[in-house]
Design an enzyme around this catalytic site. Structure first.
Site, PDB file in Angstrom:
ATOM      1  N   ASP A  39       4.577  -5.321  -5.400  1.00  0.00           N
ATOM      2  CA  ASP A  39       3.599  -5.127  -4.327  1.00  0.00           C
ATOM      3  C   ASP A  39       3.797  -3.729  -3.727  1.00  0.00           C
ATOM      4  OD1 ASP A  39       1.856  -7.265  -2.344  1.00  0.00           O
ATOM      5  OD2 ASP A  39       2.427  -5.316  -1.497  1.00  0.00           O
ATOM      6  N   ILE A  40       2.705  -3.057  -3.426  1.00  0.00           N
ATOM      7  CA  ILE A  40       2.775  -1.691  -2.898  1.00  0.00           C
ATOM      8  C   ILE A  40       3.357  -1.664  -1.482  1.00  0.00           C
ATOM      9  CG2 ILE A  40       0.494  -1.535  -1.779  1.00  0.00           C
ATOM     10  CD1 ILE A  40       0.137   1.160  -3.276  1.00  0.00           C
ATOM     11  N   ASN A  97      -3.028 -16.183  -1.211  1.00  0.00           N
ATOM     12  CA  ASN A  97      -4.020 -16.149  -0.139  1.00  0.00           C
ATOM     13  C   ASN A  97      -5.401 -16.231  -0.771  1.00  0.00           C
ATOM     14  OD1 ASN A  97      -2.253 -15.759   2.113  1.00  0.00           O
ATOM     15  ND2 ASN A  97      -1.939 -13.649   1.412  1.00  0.00           N
ATOM     16  N   GLU A 105      -7.035 -10.001   0.602  1.00  0.00           N
ATOM     17  CA  GLU A 105      -7.551  -8.629   0.666  1.00  0.00           C
ATOM     18  C   GLU A 105      -8.109  -8.146  -0.665  1.00  0.00           C
ATOM     19  OE1 GLU A 105      -7.814  -6.649   3.247  1.00  0.00           O
ATOM     20  OE2 GLU A 105      -6.679  -7.732   4.785  1.00  0.00           O
ATOM     21  N   VAL A 106      -7.558  -8.669  -1.759  1.00  0.00           N
ATOM     22  CA  VAL A 106      -7.963  -8.194  -3.084  1.00  0.00           C
ATOM     23  C   VAL A 106      -8.623  -9.357  -3.820  1.00  0.00           C
ATOM     24  CG1 VAL A 106      -7.207  -7.154  -5.248  1.00  0.00           C
ATOM     25  CG2 VAL A 106      -6.033  -6.552  -3.117  1.00  0.00           C
ATOM     26  N   HIS A 110      -4.182 -13.536  -7.256  1.00  0.00           N
ATOM     27  CA  HIS A 110      -2.803 -13.060  -7.379  1.00  0.00           C
ATOM     28  C   HIS A 110      -1.875 -14.033  -6.670  1.00  0.00           C
ATOM     29  CE1 HIS A 110      -4.817 -11.127  -3.976  1.00  0.00           C
ATOM     30  NE2 HIS A 110      -3.665 -11.123  -3.314  1.00  0.00           N
ATOM     31  N   HIS A 112       1.825 -14.156  -4.999  1.00  0.00           N
ATOM     32  CA  HIS A 112       2.971 -13.385  -4.514  1.00  0.00           C
ATOM     33  C   HIS A 112       4.241 -14.159  -4.826  1.00  0.00           C
ATOM     34  CE1 HIS A 112       0.599 -10.830  -1.523  1.00  0.00           C
ATOM     35  NE2 HIS A 112      -0.240 -11.824  -1.702  1.00  0.00           N
TER      36      HIS A 112
HETATM   37  P1  DGP Z   1      -3.458 -10.527  -0.250  1.00  0.00           P
HETATM   38  O1  DGP Z   1      -3.478 -10.334   1.232  1.00  0.00           O
HETATM   39  O2  DGP Z   1      -2.838 -11.831  -0.655  1.00  0.00           O
HETATM   40  O3  DGP Z   1      -4.818 -10.297  -0.880  1.00  0.00           O
HETATM   41  O4  DGP Z   1      -2.447  -9.442  -0.812  1.00  0.00           O
HETATM   42  C1  DGP Z   1      -2.810  -8.258  -1.423  1.00  0.00           C
HETATM   43  C2  DGP Z   1      -1.533  -7.519  -1.716  1.00  0.00           C
HETATM   44  O5  DGP Z   1      -1.839  -6.491  -2.644  1.00  0.00           O
HETATM   45  C3  DGP Z   1      -0.886  -6.870  -0.517  1.00  0.00           C
HETATM   46  O6  DGP Z   1       0.397  -7.463  -0.309  1.00  0.00           O
HETATM   47  C4  DGP Z   1      -0.748  -5.404  -0.879  1.00  0.00           C
HETATM   48  C5  DGP Z   1      -1.005  -5.391  -2.368  1.00  0.00           C
HETATM   49  N1  DGP Z   1      -1.703  -4.210  -2.854  1.00  0.00           N
HETATM   50  C6  DGP Z   1      -2.871  -3.722  -2.371  1.00  0.00           C
HETATM   51  N2  DGP Z   1      -3.227  -2.644  -3.077  1.00  0.00           N
HETATM   52  C7  DGP Z   1      -2.274  -2.454  -4.015  1.00  0.00           C
HETATM   53  C8  DGP Z   1      -2.086  -1.497  -5.045  1.00  0.00           C
HETATM   54  O7  DGP Z   1      -2.892  -0.581  -5.262  1.00  0.00           O
HETATM   55  N3  DGP Z   1      -0.972  -1.624  -5.804  1.00  0.00           N
HETATM   56  C9  DGP Z   1      -0.071  -2.632  -5.605  1.00  0.00           C
HETATM   57  N4  DGP Z   1       0.995  -2.665  -6.403  1.00  0.00           N
HETATM   58  N5  DGP Z   1      -0.219  -3.552  -4.649  1.00  0.00           N
HETATM   59  C10 DGP Z   1      -1.305  -3.461  -3.861  1.00  0.00           C
END
Ligand code: DGP
Length: 125
Positions: A39-40, A97, A105-106, A110, A112
């Protein structure tokens, strides 16, 4: 801004771009059905995201439309990454989520994987 997980899959989401190689990721595992990367914005000592390679918005979308092979591959990948990350003995947490109230958010499914430290209560009250 959380996504509406009832909307169709948007091919421009960040994880779709990672899957297409348009954005970098710190990959820890990849196979035919799944990709796992750091995770970033890590929220624990171990914070890995595992995604299916197919275009699915959410768990309910994935479980509805994915093939048996995709589902088996993704579930096995989550377990393999947990084992490979060394979090099984001490314990770890899986979290997905989904949609607005969960703050997704995405718009690509996914899971975690959190571990490597005590993780506290499941939800803040
Ligand atoms: P959620 O809130 O469950 O949709 O989590 C999205 C997660 O994705 C959040 O913990 C940060 C991660 N994330 C967002 N953009 C990027 C990215 O460009 N690269 C990576 N590795 N993680 C990302």
């Amino acid at each position: 801004m959380p996504i509406d997980a009832t909307k169709p899959y948007d091919e421009s989401n960040i994880f779709a771009r990672i899957l297409r190689g348009e954005l970098p990721a710190e990959t820890v595992y990849e196979d035919e059905h799944a990709l796992a990367f750091h995770d970033i914005n890590p929220l624990a000592a171990v914070h890995i995201l595992v995604i299916p390679k197919g275009a699915y918005v959410s768990w309910d979308d994935f479980s509805d439309r994915a093939t048996e092979a995709e589902i088996a591959g993704f579930v096995r990948a989550v377990g393999k990454v947990a084992r490979d990350q060394g979090v099984v003995v001490q314990g770890y947490r899986l979290l997905a989520n989904i949609g607005k109230r969960a703050g997704q958010e995405v718009g690509h499914l996914h899971v975690h994987i959190f571990g490597g430290q005590p993780l506290g209560p499941m939800l803040a009250r």
